[in-house]
Design an enzyme around this catalytic site. Sequence first.
Site, PDB file in Angstrom:
ATOM      1  N   ASP A  30       0.985  -1.251   0.025  1.00 42.07           N
ATOM      2  CA  ASP A  30      -0.010  -0.106  -0.028  1.00 42.07           C
ATOM      3  C   ASP A  30       0.642   1.327   0.113  1.00 42.07           C
ATOM      4  OD1 ASP A  30      -3.159   0.456   1.040  1.00 42.07           O
ATOM      5  OD2 ASP A  30      -2.003   2.059   1.149  1.00 42.07           O
ATOM      6  N   THR A  83     -11.676   1.708  -7.354  1.00 44.30           N
ATOM      7  CA  THR A  83     -12.080   2.257  -8.600  1.00 44.30           C
ATOM      8  C   THR A  83     -13.413   3.361  -8.550  1.00 44.30           C
ATOM      9  OG1 THR A  83     -13.556   0.434  -8.972  1.00 44.30           O
ATOM     10  CG2 THR A  83     -11.522   0.338 -10.186  1.00 44.30           C
ATOM     11  N   LEU A 254     -35.314  -8.212   2.071  1.00 41.64           N
ATOM     12  CA  LEU A 254     -36.494  -8.017   2.116  1.00 41.64           C
ATOM     13  C   LEU A 254     -36.902  -7.225   3.332  1.00 41.64           C
ATOM     14  CD1 LEU A 254     -38.447 -11.297   0.860  1.00 41.64           C
ATOM     15  CD2 LEU A 254     -37.821  -9.028  -0.541  1.00 41.64           C
ATOM     16  N   ARG A 255     -36.130  -6.355   3.756  1.00 42.19           N
ATOM     17  CA  ARG A 255     -36.115  -5.439   4.932  1.00 42.19           C
ATOM     18  C   ARG A 255     -36.338  -3.992   4.337  1.00 42.19           C
ATOM     19  NH1 ARG A 255     -35.794  -6.796  10.188  1.00 42.19           N
ATOM     20  NH2 ARG A 255     -35.120  -4.721  10.811  1.00 42.19           N
ATOM     21  N   SER A 256     -37.628  -3.443   4.405  1.00 42.46           N
ATOM     22  CA  SER A 256     -37.829  -2.326   3.844  1.00 42.46           C
ATOM     23  C   SER A 256     -37.420  -1.326   4.767  1.00 42.46           C
ATOM     24  CB  SER A 256     -39.258  -2.127   3.241  1.00 42.46           C
ATOM     25  OG  SER A 256     -40.219  -2.327   4.613  1.00 42.46           O
ATOM     26  N   GLY A 261     -26.870   1.804   1.096  1.00 44.68           N
ATOM     27  CA  GLY A 261     -25.678   2.701   0.980  1.00 44.68           C
ATOM     28  C   GLY A 261     -24.536   1.825   0.747  1.00 44.68           C
ATOM     29  N   CYS A 264     -20.375  -0.273  -2.305  1.00 40.41           N
ATOM     30  CA  CYS A 264     -20.385  -1.148  -3.547  1.00 40.41           C
ATOM     31  C   CYS A 264     -21.817  -0.821  -4.094  1.00 40.41           C
ATOM     32  CB  CYS A 264     -20.611  -2.702  -3.299  1.00 40.41           C
ATOM     33  SG  CYS A 264     -18.861  -3.029  -2.642  1.00 40.41           S
TER      34      CYS A 264
END
Length: 427
Positions: A30, A83, A254-256, A261, A264
Amino acid sequence: MHVSVIGSGYVGATLTGCLAALGHEVTAIDIDESVVASIEAGEPPMAEPRLGELYDENADRISATTDYAAVRETDCSFITVQTPAREDGSIDPSVVLAAAESLGEALAQKETFHTVAVKSTAIPGMVEEEVVPRIEQAAGPEGETFATAVNPEFQAQGSAVDDFMHPDKLVLGTDDDRALDTLRSVYDPLPDEPPVVETGRREAAMMKYANNVFLAAKVSLINELGNICKEYGVDSYEVAEAMGLDDRIGAQFLRSGVGWGGSCFPKDTDALRAAARDRDYEPELLDAVVGVNETQPRRLLDLLDRHVGVTDERVAVLGLAFKPDTDDIRGSRAKPVIAGLQERGADVAAYDPSDASETMAREYPDVEYTDSASAALDGAVGAVVVTDWPEFGELDAEFDAMARQVVVDGRRIVEAREGMTYEGLTW
């Protein structure tokens, strides 16, 4: 095997710890000296459950450096650098290309064959058309001294170690048998035997995008259904539970709530939309997926507006990280929520159990960042829940300190109590 991991962000740092746990010798490379120092001290450079334990348990197999010359001692290199997105949503390949160039310079002095596996998310064709030529400029033609592969990762933050050790699938994209054999050897020590997809580099690159964009679409669809359920007084979670029993749909994602966010979903969805337009295709469904996600924070604040005026009033924001078990605020739904509250003239007090406050403060300095949920709630006329940290589900008497107990829950984590005005975003 001895492998090098180029880039020590979330993907690279997790890969370093997990490969060492599989018995490989790992050299992290790095350009950030502080990151190298952290890894050399046996500490991963970010918060991720179980990752610190892997670094501690396998310290003798992990090293770090800023010098690309270290790749000459390794059998395989994984490129895991970022990226980032341009303004139009397309990916900026400059960081990957810089890493490829430095890698090529190191490989030019390596006598044995080397496999270069690209884990950085890349649009189909980028590896062949841009990454390979950069390496070839210094190392010579691909196929003689090195071969490339696209080896996408499918780990989620907060569960990345488990996702690596027990993957749903492995995607190995290459047309070189030597590179394929190398990657098989790298992953052979995994405790399970996951399905292995051996394919081309373009196909492997698209599989990464397809995976993330499909999941983002699934979340936006359940959020859209949840919004409609709310208008009809229907509990969307009961509806989702029934939906999940259908094996064609499945219960996950399926948890609305207030939306998705992270690093990815937003970036990959925008990148695929931009890539589609680059080929003169209008991705109307993907545009709608993003549109619904942008709607959810506004709906959360609209519900708060129904019950209390917030101008010159204290409002608590519970949760800043984009999801529990991470301190990452990239794409966090707390950002548009905070911005919306400030536009309304509210005095925002925010709390997150992780170190997310430190990074959020750089973007939103005019917020009071507290060290507990109770401190954020103290004197507030309202509270909005943005991240479903388990501790928020245990809050009770803490709400007594509010000036008005108005709670709008974007994650279905808070328990409604007597004396509280409680609104669920989609239930």
